[in-house]
Scaffold this motif. Structure first.
Motif, PDB file in Angstrom:
ATOM      1  N   GLU A  39      53.186  93.063  58.496  1.00 34.21           N
ATOM      2  CA  GLU A  39      52.378  93.258  57.295  1.00 34.21           C
ATOM      3  C   GLU A  39      53.288  93.597  56.116  1.00 34.21           C
ATOM      4  N   ASP A  40      52.775  93.343  54.927  1.00 29.22           N
ATOM      5  CA  ASP A  40      53.564  93.589  53.719  1.00 29.22           C
ATOM      6  C   ASP A  40      53.927  95.059  53.564  1.00 29.22           C
ATOM      7  N   ALA A  41      52.974  95.948  53.848  1.00 23.95           N
ATOM      8  CA  ALA A  41      53.239  97.378  53.695  1.00 23.95           C
ATOM      9  C   ALA A  41      54.342  97.826  54.643  1.00 23.95           C
ATOM     10  N   GLU A  42      54.301  97.335  55.883  1.00 24.49           N
ATOM     11  CA  GLU A  42      55.318  97.702  56.856  1.00 24.49           C
ATOM     12  C   GLU A  42      56.675  97.120  56.463  1.00 24.49           C
ATOM     13  N   ARG A  43      56.661  95.917  55.905  1.00 21.31           N
ATOM     14  CA  ARG A  43      57.916  95.314  55.467  1.00 21.31           C
ATOM     15  C   ARG A  43      58.540  96.130  54.331  1.00 21.31           C
ATOM     16  N   ALA A  44      57.708  96.595  53.406  1.00 22.59           N
ATOM     17  CA  ALA A  44      58.218  97.402  52.302  1.00 22.59           C
ATOM     18  C   ALA A  44      58.806  98.706  52.816  1.00 22.59           C
ATOM     19  N   ARG A  45      58.146  99.314  53.818  1.00 25.79           N
ATOM     20  CA  ARG A  45      58.664 100.554  54.390  1.00 25.79           C
ATOM     21  C   ARG A  45      60.014 100.328  55.040  1.00 25.79           C
ATOM     22  N   ARG A  46      60.140  99.228  55.768  1.00 25.25           N
ATOM     23  CA  ARG A  46      61.404  98.920  56.434  1.00 25.25           C
ATOM     24  C   ARG A  46      62.512  98.610  55.418  1.00 25.25           C
ATOM     25  N   GLU A  47      62.181  97.905  54.360  1.00 23.33           N
ATOM     26  CA  GLU A  47      63.187  97.591  53.355  1.00 23.33           C
ATOM     27  C   GLU A  47      63.710  98.861  52.694  1.00 23.33           C
ATOM     28  N   LYS A  73      66.461  97.814  65.001  1.00 23.60           N
ATOM     29  CA  LYS A  73      65.112  98.356  65.157  1.00 23.60           C
ATOM     30  C   LYS A  73      64.270  98.246  63.882  1.00 23.60           C
ATOM     31  N   ALA A  74      64.909  98.468  62.732  1.00 23.13           N
ATOM     32  CA  ALA A  74      64.148  98.594  61.486  1.00 23.13           C
ATOM     33  C   ALA A  74      64.282  97.378  60.584  1.00 23.13           C
ATOM     34  N   HIS A  75      64.771  96.284  61.081  1.00 25.68           N
ATOM     35  CA  HIS A  75      64.959  95.116  60.211  1.00 25.68           C
ATOM     36  C   HIS A  75      63.621  94.676  59.608  1.00 25.68           C
TER      37      HIS A  75
END
Length: 307
Positions: free
Chosen positions: A193-201, A185-187
């Motif tokens: 977007e970059d912000a969402e990718r950073a949150r997921r990481e 779910k959180a991969h």
């Protein structure tokens, strides 16, 4: 080496009447960047009613920033001068101080050997300890012990025992199931977007850490956190609030620099610099002459004791 002199604090420079456009915030005076410029801008803003309400704050912030930059330069310059003088002091006078300590220890030891008095022996031991200080326990066992004692690995090696490998963790079936679901779910690659990718990481990093420990309870909490979705964005401060916050930060920074300047001025090296601000090298020469005289006196005293 020239000495720039005492560091002037912003408070000392603000002894004259406050120029038009100056403001205060957090108990710190904030100059307006010059009486003429500040006064003219104030007439324009207040007399004609033009411009934004934040313009006066912006002028105050710019002036305070410029004043802080100049003060930081003065403090840093003084710090470098103190460090340079301290280095010269150590290079030129350090051997003389060491020789005096050695002579004091020799005199105390010769006195103790002659009298045999326990008090003289104690003084001799203390004088010798000042010349050759024993390393601290932390230095001897650096990386091998902390406040609670030796690390288990160090204790095992010192007693010729095998070092136990770290205990292996085998996550439960439920933990593996939770981990797979959260990873799908959180991969980070699912982000657009970059912000969402950073949150997921950041989230997956916590998931991986919990799974590595086999912490099923924490994985459940992370699953609930992900299901709840990202936290709503907080409303940012207004432009005026940001300006006030900047002024407060500048005031705190100025207070910190004032303390640094005071500590430098009140240090032993700073006090010596104040004795000869225009020619500190001459001061070192004078101190060296005094130390050489003390060395000669102690050598004569030691020779008398041994003779």
């Amino acid at each position: 080496m020239a000495y720039a002199g005492r560091v002037t604090t912003p408070e000392a420079e603000q002894s004259q009447p406050e120029p038009a456009g100056a403001g205060t915030r957090g108990g710190a005076e904030v100059p307006a960047g010059g009486a003429e410029q500040g006064g003219e801008a104030q007439v324009t803003a207040e007399g004609e009613g033009a411009g934004r309400p934040e313009e006066r704050l912006e002028r105050a912030v710019r002036a305070a920033e410029q004043a802080l930059i100049e003060y930081e330069i003065a403090v840093e310059t003084f710090r470098v001068e103190v460090e340079n003088f301290s280095r010269l002091h150590h290079q030129k006078l350090g051997p003389m101080y060491a020789r005096l300590d050695e002579l004091d220890a020799c005199i105390a030891e010769a006195t103790a050997a002659r009298t045999g008095d326990p008090e003289d022996i104690r003084k001799a031991d203390e004088a010798r300890a000042r010349v050759m200080p024993m390393p601290g326990v932390e230095e001897l066992f650096h990386g091998w012990m902390d406040g609670s004692g030796l690390f288990p690995e160090a204790e095992a090696m010192l007693t010729d025992q095998p070092v136990r490998p770290p205990q292996r963790v085998r996550p439960s079936d439920e933990a593996r199931k939770l981990y797979r679901e959260l990873a799908r779910k959180a991969h980070p690659d699912l982000a657009q977007e970059d912000a969402e990718r950073a949150r997921r990481e950041e989230f997956i990093t916590r998931v991986n850490a919990a799974y590595a420990r086999g912490d099923e309870a924490l994985l459940r909490e992370l699953a609930e956190e992900w299901a709840a979705g990202p936290a709503p964005k907080e409303q940012g401060p207004t432009p005026a609030e940001e300006l006030y916050a900047r002024l407060e930060w500048l005031a705190r920074r100025k207070e910190m620099l004032t303390l640094v300047a005071k500590e430098l001025e009140e240090s032993a090296i700073g006090a010596m610099l104040r004795l000869a601000p225009d020619d500190p090298d001459r001061l070192l020469d004078e101190i060296a002459e005094q130390l050489l005289a003390q060395v000669a006196e102690r050598e004569a005293a030691l020779a008398a004791l041994r003779g």
